[in-house]
Design a protein around this motif. Structure first.
Motif, PDB file in Angstrom:
ATOM      1  N   VAL A  78       0.859  -1.182   0.000  1.00  0.00           N
ATOM      2  CA  VAL A  78       0.000   0.000   0.000  1.00  0.00           C
ATOM      3  C   VAL A  78       0.895   1.231   0.000  1.00  0.00           C
ATOM      4  O   VAL A  78       2.065   1.159   0.407  1.00  0.00           O
ATOM      5  CB  VAL A  78      -0.943   0.028   1.228  1.00  0.00           C
ATOM      6  N   PRO A  79       0.397   2.383  -0.448  1.00  0.00           N
ATOM      7  CA  PRO A  79       1.215   3.595  -0.420  1.00  0.00           C
ATOM      8  C   PRO A  79       1.623   3.963   1.006  1.00  0.00           C
ATOM      9  O   PRO A  79       0.887   3.699   1.968  1.00  0.00           O
ATOM     10  CB  PRO A  79       0.277   4.661  -1.016  1.00  0.00           C
ATOM     11  N   GLU A  80       2.794   4.583   1.123  1.00  0.00           N
ATOM     12  CA  GLU A  80       3.272   4.952   2.453  1.00  0.00           C
ATOM     13  C   GLU A  80       2.299   5.899   3.145  1.00  0.00           C
ATOM     14  O   GLU A  80       2.073   5.813   4.358  1.00  0.00           O
ATOM     15  CB  GLU A  80       4.649   5.614   2.340  1.00  0.00           C
ATOM     16  N   ALA A  81       1.700   6.819   2.384  1.00  0.00           N
ATOM     17  CA  ALA A  81       0.746   7.760   2.987  1.00  0.00           C
ATOM     18  C   ALA A  81      -0.465   7.032   3.564  1.00  0.00           C
ATOM     19  O   ALA A  81      -0.976   7.401   4.630  1.00  0.00           O
ATOM     20  CB  ALA A  81       0.288   8.777   1.939  1.00  0.00           C
ATOM     21  N   THR A  82      -0.911   5.993   2.876  1.00  0.00           N
ATOM     22  CA  THR A  82      -2.049   5.202   3.373  1.00  0.00           C
ATOM     23  C   THR A  82      -1.701   4.520   4.684  1.00  0.00           C
ATOM     24  O   THR A  82      -2.492   4.528   5.636  1.00  0.00           O
ATOM     25  CB  THR A  82      -2.454   4.145   2.332  1.00  0.00           C
ATOM     26  N   MET A  83      -0.490   3.928   4.746  1.00  0.00           N
ATOM     27  CA  MET A  83      -0.083   3.260   5.965  1.00  0.00           C
ATOM     28  C   MET A  83       0.121   4.258   7.096  1.00  0.00           C
ATOM     29  O   MET A  83      -0.220   3.985   8.259  1.00  0.00           O
ATOM     30  CB  MET A  83       1.192   2.456   5.724  1.00  0.00           C
ATOM     31  N   ALA A  84       0.663   5.436   6.781  1.00  0.00           N
ATOM     32  CA  ALA A  84       0.856   6.467   7.809  1.00  0.00           C
ATOM     33  C   ALA A  84      -0.482   6.887   8.410  1.00  0.00           C
ATOM     34  O   ALA A  84      -0.609   7.066   9.633  1.00  0.00           O
ATOM     35  CB  ALA A  84       1.573   7.677   7.205  1.00  0.00           C
ATOM     36  N   GLN A  85      -1.503   7.031   7.557  1.00  0.00           N
ATOM     37  CA  GLN A  85      -2.833   7.388   8.057  1.00  0.00           C
ATOM     38  C   GLN A  85      -3.405   6.279   8.937  1.00  0.00           C
ATOM     39  O   GLN A  85      -4.031   6.551   9.971  1.00  0.00           O
ATOM     40  CB  GLN A  85      -3.767   7.656   6.883  1.00  0.00           C
ATOM     41  N   ARG A  86      -3.172   5.031   8.526  1.00  0.00           N
ATOM     42  CA  ARG A  86      -3.682   3.896   9.300  1.00  0.00           C
ATOM     43  C   ARG A  86      -3.055   3.881  10.694  1.00  0.00           C
ATOM     44  O   ARG A  86      -3.746   3.679  11.702  1.00  0.00           O
ATOM     45  CB  ARG A  86      -3.378   2.590   8.568  1.00  0.00           C
ATOM     46  N   ILE A  87      -1.751   4.102  10.755  1.00  0.00           N
ATOM     47  CA  ILE A  87      -1.053   4.101  12.040  1.00  0.00           C
ATOM     48  C   ILE A  87      -1.499   5.282  12.887  1.00  0.00           C
ATOM     49  O   ILE A  87      -1.725   5.159  14.096  1.00  0.00           O
ATOM     50  CB  ILE A  87       0.469   4.121  11.818  1.00  0.00           C
ATOM     51  N   SER A  88      -1.629   6.444  12.249  1.00  0.00           N
ATOM     52  CA  SER A  88      -2.059   7.638  12.982  1.00  0.00           C
ATOM     53  C   SER A  88      -3.459   7.461  13.559  1.00  0.00           C
ATOM     54  O   SER A  88      -3.720   7.811  14.719  1.00  0.00           O
ATOM     55  CB  SER A  88      -2.019   8.856  12.051  1.00  0.00           C
ATOM     56  N   ARG A  89      -4.362   6.893  12.764  1.00  0.00           N
ATOM     57  CA  ARG A  89      -5.725   6.657  13.261  1.00  0.00           C
ATOM     58  C   ARG A  89      -5.725   5.648  14.400  1.00  0.00           C
ATOM     59  O   ARG A  89      -6.509   5.760  15.352  1.00  0.00           O
ATOM     60  CB  ARG A  89      -6.627   6.165  12.117  1.00  0.00           C
ATOM     61  N   ALA A  90      -4.851   4.640  14.310  1.00  0.00           N
ATOM     62  CA  ALA A  90      -4.776   3.641  15.377  1.00  0.00           C
ATOM     63  C   ALA A  90      -4.350   4.284  16.692  1.00  0.00           C
ATOM     64  O   ALA A  90      -4.937   4.012  17.749  1.00  0.00           O
ATOM     65  CB  ALA A  90      -3.805   2.533  14.982  1.00  0.00           C
ATOM     66  N   LYS A  91      -3.330   5.136  16.635  1.00  0.00           N
ATOM     67  CA  LYS A  91      -2.867   5.811  17.850  1.00  0.00           C
ATOM     68  C   LYS A  91      -3.954   6.729  18.405  1.00  0.00           C
ATOM     69  O   LYS A  91      -4.148   6.815  19.628  1.00  0.00           O
ATOM     70  CB  LYS A  91      -1.579   6.581  17.562  1.00  0.00           C
ATOM     71  N   ALA A  92      -4.666   7.410  17.501  1.00  0.00           N
ATOM     72  CA  ALA A  92      -5.745   8.296  17.960  1.00  0.00           C
ATOM     73  C   ALA A  92      -6.863   7.495  18.613  1.00  0.00           C
ATOM     74  O   ALA A  92      -7.442   7.916  19.626  1.00  0.00           O
ATOM     75  CB  ALA A  92      -6.284   9.098  16.779  1.00  0.00           C
ATOM     76  N   SER A  93      -7.171   6.322  18.059  1.00  0.00           N
ATOM     77  CA  SER A  93      -8.233   5.482  18.636  1.00  0.00           C
ATOM     78  C   SER A  93      -7.871   5.022  20.041  1.00  0.00           C
ATOM     79  O   SER A  93      -8.730   4.992  20.934  1.00  0.00           O
ATOM     80  CB  SER A  93      -8.479   4.265  17.736  1.00  0.00           C
ATOM     81  N   ILE A  94      -6.605   4.668  20.240  1.00  0.00           N
ATOM     82  CA  ILE A  94      -6.168   4.255  21.571  1.00  0.00           C
ATOM     83  C   ILE A  94      -6.271   5.417  22.550  1.00  0.00           C
ATOM     84  O   ILE A  94      -6.716   5.257  23.695  1.00  0.00           O
ATOM     85  CB  ILE A  94      -4.726   3.707  21.508  1.00  0.00           C
ATOM     86  N   ARG A  95      -5.869   6.600  22.088  1.00  0.00           N
ATOM     87  CA  ARG A  95      -5.952   7.778  22.957  1.00  0.00           C
ATOM     88  C   ARG A  95      -7.404   8.088  23.313  1.00  0.00           C
ATOM     89  O   ARG A  95      -7.731   8.377  24.475  1.00  0.00           O
ATOM     90  CB  ARG A  95      -5.310   8.980  22.249  1.00  0.00           C
ATOM     91  N   GLU A  96      -8.302   8.033  22.322  1.00  0.00           N
ATOM     92  CA  GLU A  96      -9.706   8.344  22.568  1.00  0.00           C
ATOM     93  C   GLU A  96     -10.370   7.302  23.470  1.00  0.00           C
ATOM     94  O   GLU A  96     -11.320   7.614  24.191  1.00  0.00           O
ATOM     95  CB  GLU A  96     -10.453   8.425  21.231  1.00  0.00           C
ATOM     96  N   ALA A  97      -9.852   6.075  23.431  1.00  0.00           N
ATOM     97  CA  ALA A  97     -10.409   5.026  24.289  1.00  0.00           C
ATOM     98  C   ALA A  97      -9.975   5.192  25.741  1.00  0.00           C
ATOM     99  O   ALA A  97     -10.467   4.483  26.621  1.00  0.00           O
ATOM    100  CB  ALA A  97      -9.992   3.654  23.775  1.00  0.00           C
ATOM    101  N   GLY A  98      -9.044   6.124  25.979  1.00  0.00           N
ATOM    102  CA  GLY A  98      -8.572   6.357  27.342  1.00  0.00           C
ATOM    103  C   GLY A  98      -7.691   5.256  27.884  1.00  0.00           C
ATOM    104  O   GLY A  98      -7.555   5.102  29.104  1.00  0.00           O
ATOM    105  N   SER A  99      -7.069   4.485  26.989  1.00  0.00           N
ATOM    106  CA  SER A  99      -6.233   3.372  27.427  1.00  0.00           C
ATOM    107  C   SER A  99      -4.958   3.873  28.076  1.00  0.00           C
ATOM    108  O   SER A  99      -4.362   4.858  27.625  1.00  0.00           O
ATOM    109  CB  SER A  99      -5.888   2.473  26.231  1.00  0.00           C
ATOM    110  N   GLN A 100      -4.523   3.198  29.116  1.00  0.00           N
ATOM    111  CA  GLN A 100      -3.293   3.559  29.824  1.00  0.00           C
ATOM    112  C   GLN A 100      -2.250   2.459  29.632  1.00  0.00           C
ATOM    113  O   GLN A 100      -2.587   1.314  29.372  1.00  0.00           O
ATOM    114  CB  GLN A 100      -3.572   3.771  31.309  1.00  0.00           C
ATOM    115  N   PHE A 101      -1.005   2.883  29.773  1.00  0.00           N
ATOM    116  CA  PHE A 101       0.104   1.940  29.581  1.00  0.00           C
ATOM    117  C   PHE A 101       0.308   1.150  30.873  1.00  0.00           C
ATOM    118  O   PHE A 101       1.051   1.560  31.761  1.00  0.00           O
ATOM    119  CB  PHE A 101       1.372   2.696  29.207  1.00  0.00           C
ATOM    120  N   ARG A 102      -0.376   0.044  30.970  1.00  0.00           N
ATOM    121  CA  ARG A 102      -0.238  -0.828  32.126  1.00  0.00           C
ATOM    122  C   ARG A 102      -0.784  -2.207  31.767  1.00  0.00           C
ATOM    123  O   ARG A 102      -1.574  -2.356  30.839  1.00  0.00           O
ATOM    124  CB  ARG A 102      -0.995  -0.259  33.329  1.00  0.00           C
TER     125      ARG A 102
END
Length: 414
Positions: free
Chosen positions: A151-175
């Motif tokens: 897949v294009p690098e831009a597509t993968m970058a968006q996928r990774i960025s959305r994944a990180k945003a989803s984790i942040r919005e879910a309120g997940s903590q590193f534990r």
């Protein structure tokens, strides 16, 4: 900076990356910033270490530099916000910036498992889990991940960025999750590692049959989880399955890069050390842990790998193991594989009858493997016209170029 420290290798990068990200997430509670700061620290190391030498404790050096980068970013953001507030309210900008609170405990290898669990969060889709795991835990660049999945690098970058945003919005903590949640979360981790390995073993599309970088990364990460959880039978089973499968890689393609099916492979090319390790691992798991699907799949792979020739394969044992697997983890792919074993034990008609039950399954109706297996069983029954038709249909459905060529050659041979 010490020149007598660890060697400057890709393995060093891969091993310390999740620990650095984990330490920064645990300390500053911001996954996205921590991942970016870790990458900046790695870039700084790439520039300095070849000239100045690798430090005795690379992880500590990277965490220290990453912390500085992250704090600088936080201070810059705070300063910008204060300036905007000051401009709006016309009040002096004299507040001091303090770094986020630190967390107790020294960073260690346990951060790798915690980070894996975070990357495999339930709020993410399987593709997002894979991408984030390879980026944050595997240490692969966005470009490398994009290349692996075509897949294009831009597509993968968006996928990774959305994944990180989803984790942040879910309120997940590193534990680490509570003990009651750990089995389900660990199951997600193993599934992601299995998907990474599967894509590497037989690429879903493109000119290459396999992507060795993905299989190697899946095995490396599974080894880490196994080192942390040696008594988890399914972790052991998955590692054994990967090793027993990857051991055949040198014989899977001909010198002209054509696909060679299992029955036709030169078994002297198989990696004997990996076969031995895989057999030892699955034997250990089966004798002392609770039975699970990965262990059974590894046991099936071990039966194939221990056969001196294809004719020596104990198909009755393989069929019995598929019977167990179908009870533990029923699904169309398991049934498809069981049909082959059944055909080898009771004849092709028995296998074809089982395949008929899968024709109405929408998950497999347009999958090339269903038609490739049917073609193989029809060929065993000497129904060459029907076999050729199924081989050609399977070739049209697959997006893997090596598989297309193999299936067309099979059709031409009939």
């Amino acid at each position: 900076m010490e020149t007598t420290g660890p060697a400057f290798t890709d393995e060093l990068w891969r091993s310390v990356t999740p620990q650095v990200i984990g330490a920064l997430v645990r300390r500053y509670r911001d996954f996205e910033r921590a991942e970016e700061a870790a990458q900046e620290a790695l870039l700084a190391a790439a520039a300095q270490w070849p000239e100045e030498g690798v430090p005795d404790d690379p992880r500590a050096w990277l965490i220290r530099v990453g912390s500085r980068r992250l704090i600088d970013g936080l201070r810059s953001d705070e300063a910008r916000v204060r300036r905007e507030v000051a401009d709006a309210s016309r009040t002096p900008d004299d507040e001091k910036v303090s770094p986020p609170p630190d967390a107790d405990g020294a960073p260690g290898v346990d951060d790798t498992l915690t980070l894996l669990l975070l990357c495999c969060h339930q709020v993410l889709t399987p593709p997002a889990r894979i991408a984030l795991t390879l980026r944050a835990v595997g240490g692969l660049t966005t470009a490398q991940i994009a290349h692996a999945f075509l897949v294009p690098e831009a597509t993968m970058a968006q996928r990774i960025s959305r994944a990180k945003a989803s984790i942040r919005e879910a309120g997940s903590q590193f534990r680490m999750p509570p003990a009651a949640e750990l089995p389900a979360r660990l199951s997600e981790v193993l599934h992601v590692l299995y998907l990474v390995f599967t894509e590497g073993h037989t690429a879903s599309s493109g000119d290459a049959l396999a992507r060795v970088d993905l299989t190697a990364e899946a095995i490396r990460l599974t080894r880490q989880v196994h080192a942390l959880l040696p008594d988890e039978g399914e972790v052991t089973g998955l590692l054994a399955l990967m090793l027993l499968t990857e051991a055949r890689r040198p014989a899977r393609t001909s010198p002209t890069r054509e696909l060679v099916p299992l029955a036709e492979q030169d078994r002297s090319l198989w990696l004997a050390a990996q076969v031995r390790e895989g057999v030892e691992l699955v034997t250990d798991a089966l004798t002392r842990t609770r039975l699970g699907p990965y262990q059974v799949q590894a046991a099936i792979a071990a039966v194939h790998d221990e056969a001196t020739t294809a004719a020596d394969t104990d198909w009755a044992q393989v069929l019995a193991l598929y019977d167990v697997l179908e009870r533990l983890a029923p699904g169309p792919v398991v049934t498809l594989n069981r049909a082959v074993a059944l055909a080898m034990v009771e004849g092709p008609d028995a296998g074809l009858a089982l395949l008929a039950d899968l024709d109405g399954d929408k998950r497999l109706a347009r999958h090339h493997r269903l038609h490739a297996v049917r073609a193989h069983l029809l060929e065993l029954r000497d129904d060459t016209d029907a076999a050729r038709e199924s081989y050609l249909l399977a070739a049209r459905l697959t997006t893997s170029v090596p598989e297309q060529h193999h299936l067309r050659r099979k059709a031409d041979s009939l």
